[in-house]
Every structure is written in C-alpha cells, then in structure tokens.
Design an enzyme around this catalytic site. Structure first.
Site, PDB file in Angstrom:
ATOM      1  N   LYS A 262     -93.191   1.008-108.076  1.00  0.00           N
ATOM      2  CA  LYS A 262     -93.500   1.869-109.212  1.00  0.00           C
ATOM      3  C   LYS A 262     -94.407   1.230-110.253  1.00  0.00           C
ATOM      4  CE  LYS A 262     -92.114   5.460-110.135  1.00  0.00           C
ATOM      5  NZ  LYS A 262     -90.855   6.107-110.471  1.00  0.00           N
TER       6      LYS A 262
ATOM      7  N   SER B 238     -90.519  -0.546-112.432  1.00  0.00           N
ATOM      8  CA  SER B 238     -89.146  -0.076-112.328  1.00  0.00           C
ATOM      9  C   SER B 238     -88.272  -1.249-111.908  1.00  0.00           C
ATOM     10  CB  SER B 238     -89.068   1.033-111.281  1.00  0.00           C
ATOM     11  OG  SER B 238     -87.755   1.140-110.772  1.00  0.00           O
TER      12      SER B 238
ATOM     13  N   GLU C  78     -96.227   8.569-121.780  1.00  0.00           N
ATOM     14  CA  GLU C  78     -94.922   9.253-121.776  1.00  0.00           C
ATOM     15  C   GLU C  78     -94.233   9.129-123.134  1.00  0.00           C
ATOM     16  OE1 GLU C  78     -92.451   8.818-117.926  1.00  0.00           O
ATOM     17  OE2 GLU C  78     -93.794   7.114-117.947  1.00  0.00           O
TER      18      GLU C  78
ATOM     19  N   HIS D  64    -103.751  27.606-115.508  1.00  0.00           N
ATOM     20  CA  HIS D  64    -102.407  27.695-114.923  1.00  0.00           C
ATOM     21  C   HIS D  64    -102.100  26.465-114.059  1.00  0.00           C
ATOM     22  CE1 HIS D  64    -102.574  32.039-115.988  1.00  0.00           C
ATOM     23  NE2 HIS D  64    -103.858  31.876-115.670  1.00  0.00           N
TER      24      HIS D  64
END
Ligand code: ARG
Length: 462
Positions: free
Chosen positions: A288, A282, A295, A161
């Site tokens: 970043k 970024s 992704e 979980h």
C-alpha cells in the site's frame, strides 16, 4: 484595585471569591493568549493616543511602552506566567504591567473596555492571518498555472457523473481548480477590506467621557478608520463569520481537488503519481501507498464547515451589545485559521510534485467513446438535425460495444450503414487531438486556448 476577598481587577464590588470551577469555566486565557501581540499593539496605540489627549504624561507613556515591550519579550521567550485567575489575555497583560511599572499601568485602561479591546485584537489578528493565508494561496495558484502550462496539451478524459464524457486537457482541468481558488482569494480580500476598521474607543458599549481620538488609534494600528457605531463595534462578529465562510469554501474546494487526487492515484484510475513524501504505507498491507495528505485535507473540511455553523449559531439572537457568548468565537476562529494554513501549505507543496501518467490518461480518454459528441457535431455540420445525429451516434456506439471496438476502429463501410453522409474525413474528428483542437474558443479546452488562459491567469495573479 481589589478588596480582601478577591484579587480580580474588577473585584471591588465582590464580597466572596469566584468559585474555583466558575473561574476556570469563564476564563479564556488558555486560548486567547495567542492574541498577545495584537493586544500589546492595541495598548501601545491606545496609550499614545491617551498621551496626545493629555490623559497620560510623557513619563507615564514611556513607562507603559517599555513595560509592554518587556512583557512581549517575556511572552516570546516563554517566561511569562499566565494566570487563569486573571481570566483572559487582556487582564493578564494589564496586571503584569501594573506589577512592573506601578500606577502608570493602572491608567492604561482609561477610556477603553475589554469589550472594545477584544474586538480590536481579533480584527488585528485576523487581518494578519488573512495576509499569511493569501501568501500560501498565491503559492498554490502559481503552482497550478505552472502545471497547467506544462500540460496544456496533455489529454485526459473529462467526466460528468464520473463517467467518461469528452476529452479535455490536464492543463484545462488544473485551470478549473485555479478559478475556484482565485475566487476564494478574492473572497478573503473582500473580507479583510471590510474588517479593517478599528472598534477601539467604543469602550464597553456607549463610548467614553474622555476626549479620545479614535481616528488616531485607528491610524496607528493601520486600520482604514474607526468603526461607526459603538454598540455595533463591541458586539459584531460578522467579520469572523464571513472569514470562516470563505474558509469553508476554500476547504470545500480543496476537498473536491483531494477527492480527484485520491481517485487518480488509485490503481483503477492510475492517472497520476503522488511522490512518496506525501503518502504513507499500511502497517499490514506491504503493497500500500496511501494518499494521506489529500485524504486528510478532505476530512478536515468538516472541521471548518462545523466552525462556520458554530459561529453563526453563536451570533444568532444575541441582543446588543457585548455578551460573554462572544468569548466562544475564538476557538473556532483559531482552528479555522490553523486548518486553512496547514491545508493550503500542503497543497502548495504537493501540486508542483504531481506527475501525470500521460499514457494512462490518454488510454482512458480513448476508451469510453469520449469523441462520440464530435461525431454527432460532424453529422450536424453535414446537414443532419442534432437529434437525428444523436440517434445515429447512439446506434454506432451500441454496435462498437457489441464488437468490443472503439468508434475510430469501426470501418468506414460499417459507419456508413448508420448514416450515408459519413466520409473518410470522419476519422480525423474522431481522434483525441481533433476533438480537443476543435473546442477552440475562449474558456475551451483546445491546447491553444489553454495556453492563452495560462497567460491571462498569470496576469490575474500578478
Ligand atoms: N475574554 C473576553 C472575550 O473574549 C473579553 C471581553 C470580556 N468582557 C467582559 N466584560 N467580560 O470576549
């Protein structure tokens, strides 16, 4: 070959040229031209067989061979002129051959149809592509085993979980990925084995009146043999569906791994470092470093899952035998192959470069009461029924939360207030290493078991 009103190879019965839009709408050459080498190999096998059957003379066979090879060179050097009015890769090559060698070129299509030709081409194409994909998968699997060996004893929290559950080793986690992908590899193998039969000779649908030798063409193209039934041979695309289903599972597995990599590179987890070369920055936030490669792989899973549905829907309710619907099999299939190749390559490059941050992983495993089950097992071994042990540990954990301490930090006196059977020896089982070492059976996370699993994995890969 054609009358005055059309320049088509099939133009004999037509009285007006194809509508310009319809020509574009029905043509597949813009995407099926990538089958050219398989189309040529199929034609070479077919011509050789026609010669053996006495249908082509030796000079005709020679002219066809030389002509097809010259066309292959032209295509590879980018000099070949593809024409939409010639519809597809098959008719483009055949027309170019006839232009080059004359009447012998017109004889090549004896005893075959584009229906068995295209079915042959796709099988040849897929067989080759599956082999290339297997190489990338193999590279990825080897990288996983190497990392697992290196990190057979590196502690991390295991999750259920997405909540800290029990300590595991990073090596054990990597070997879970290995198992998923090894099954994928065997699925591709099965698929390749089943599709490796030659439909050539089924002709349009019913076979042909010429004395063809389907076993010979099958052998020349490296197939296990000819397919059994001519109607099935020209209409079946279940091998493409099967391949795409295997591909969808590969992507689903890669998406799960991607998700973990994305989580682990976040500052909240901070479990691994993904080298800069697999990340981007970024344009607005200078701090970043984004895990773009995992992704994107996660995102591309949607394409392949979509292609699977496209192909299933394409096949659904098709009556025997060939239908033009089947021309729509190529784009989803090609994109599945391209997506898989890129994603597997990205992963095979990236996995060896992952650096676990072992201190952070260890700290995370220490937090979250990951050895609570070990305490319960300890109590059971001292004679408590498991449900009572569960209760005792639950209460101890609640007390720890109140005092903001870890289980192993609780003094023995206090632990004893929850159960008298607890003794000094409890602290050993509360350590991460103790917890790991005690899961010492086939398929368990104990470092010694992970090392054994690594050895077996290497054998299974060989
Ligand atoms: N371009 C067609 C395809 O991809 C080739 C076979 C066409 N056959 C036909 N009779 N129209 O399926």
């Amino acid at each position: 070959m054609s009358d005055d009103s059309t320049n088509k190879t099939w133009g004999g019965r037509f009285r007006e040229p194809t509508d310009a839009f319809v020509e574009r709408f029905t043509a597949s050459v813009n995407f099926d031209k990538r089958l050219y080498q398989h189309d040529i190999n199929g034609s070479l096998a077919h011509a050789t067989m026609l010669h053996k059957a006495g249908i082509l003379s030796q000079p005709e066979l020679n002219a066809i061979r030389n002509g097809l090879e010259a066309i292959r060179d032209e295509i590879e050097q980018g000099r070949f002129e593809w024409s939409v009015s010639l519809e597809d890769v098959h008719m483009n090559i055949e027309a170019a051959l006839t232009k080059r060698i004359g009447d012998a070129g017109k004889k090549l299509h004896t005893g075959r149809s584009r229906n068995d030709q295209v079915a042959t081409d796709i099988r040849l194409y897929l067989r080759r592509e599956i082999r290339l994909l297997q190489q990338e998968l193999q590279r990825l699997l080897e990288a996983l085993v190497n990392q697992a060996e290196k990190h057979a004893a590196t502690v991390m929290p295991g999750f259920t979980h997405l909540q800290t559950a029990q300590p595991v080793t990073f090596g054990h986690h990597l070997l879970a990925w290995f198992e998923m992908l090894l099954r994928d590899k065997s699925r591709l193998e099965d698929c390749c084995e089943r599709l490796n039969l030659s439909p050539l000779g089924a002709a349009a649908l019913a076979g042909t009146t010429y004395p063809i030798d389907r076993h010979l063409t099958a052998e020349l193209m490296g197939f296990r043999g000819p397919t059994e039934n001519s109607l099935d041979s020209v209409s079946d695309r279940d091998f493409a569906i099967e391949f795409t289903a295997a591909g969808a599972l590969i992507m689903t597995h890669l998406s799960r791994i991607s998700e973990e990599l994305v989580l682990w590179t976040s500052s909240q987890f901070d479990f691994i470092d993904l080298p800069d070369r697999f990340c981007t920055g970024s344009s607005i936030m200078p701090q970043k470093k984004n895990p773009d490669v995992p992704e994107l792989v996660r995102g591309k899973t949607g394409r392949v899952n979509g292609h699977l549905i496209s192909l299933l829907t394409l096949m659904k309710s098709q009556p025997l035998a060939y239908n033009k619907d089947n021309q729509e099999d190529k784009e989803p299939l090609f994109d599945t192959v391209d997506t898989l190749r890129d994603c597997l390559r990205a992963f095979a490059d990236m996995i060896p470069a992952i650096e676990p941050k072992t201190e952070q992983m260890r700290d995370a495993a220490l937090k979250g009461f990951s050895t609570a089950t070990d305490l319960a097992d300890y109590l059971v071994k001292k004679g408590l029924p498991f449900r009572d042990a569960h209760e005792v540990v639950g209460k101890s954990v609640a007390a720890c939360i109140e005092q903001n301490i870890m289980l192993q930090e609780m003094p023995l006196d206090q632990l004893k207030t929850f159960s008298a059977v607890i003794d000094e020896d409890v602290f050993e089982i509360l350590t991460l290493e103790g917890s790991l070492a005690s899961r010492d059976h086939w398929g368990g996370t104990a470092p010694s078991q992970v090392r054994e699993a690594v050895k077996r994995a290497r054998k299974r890969l060989a």
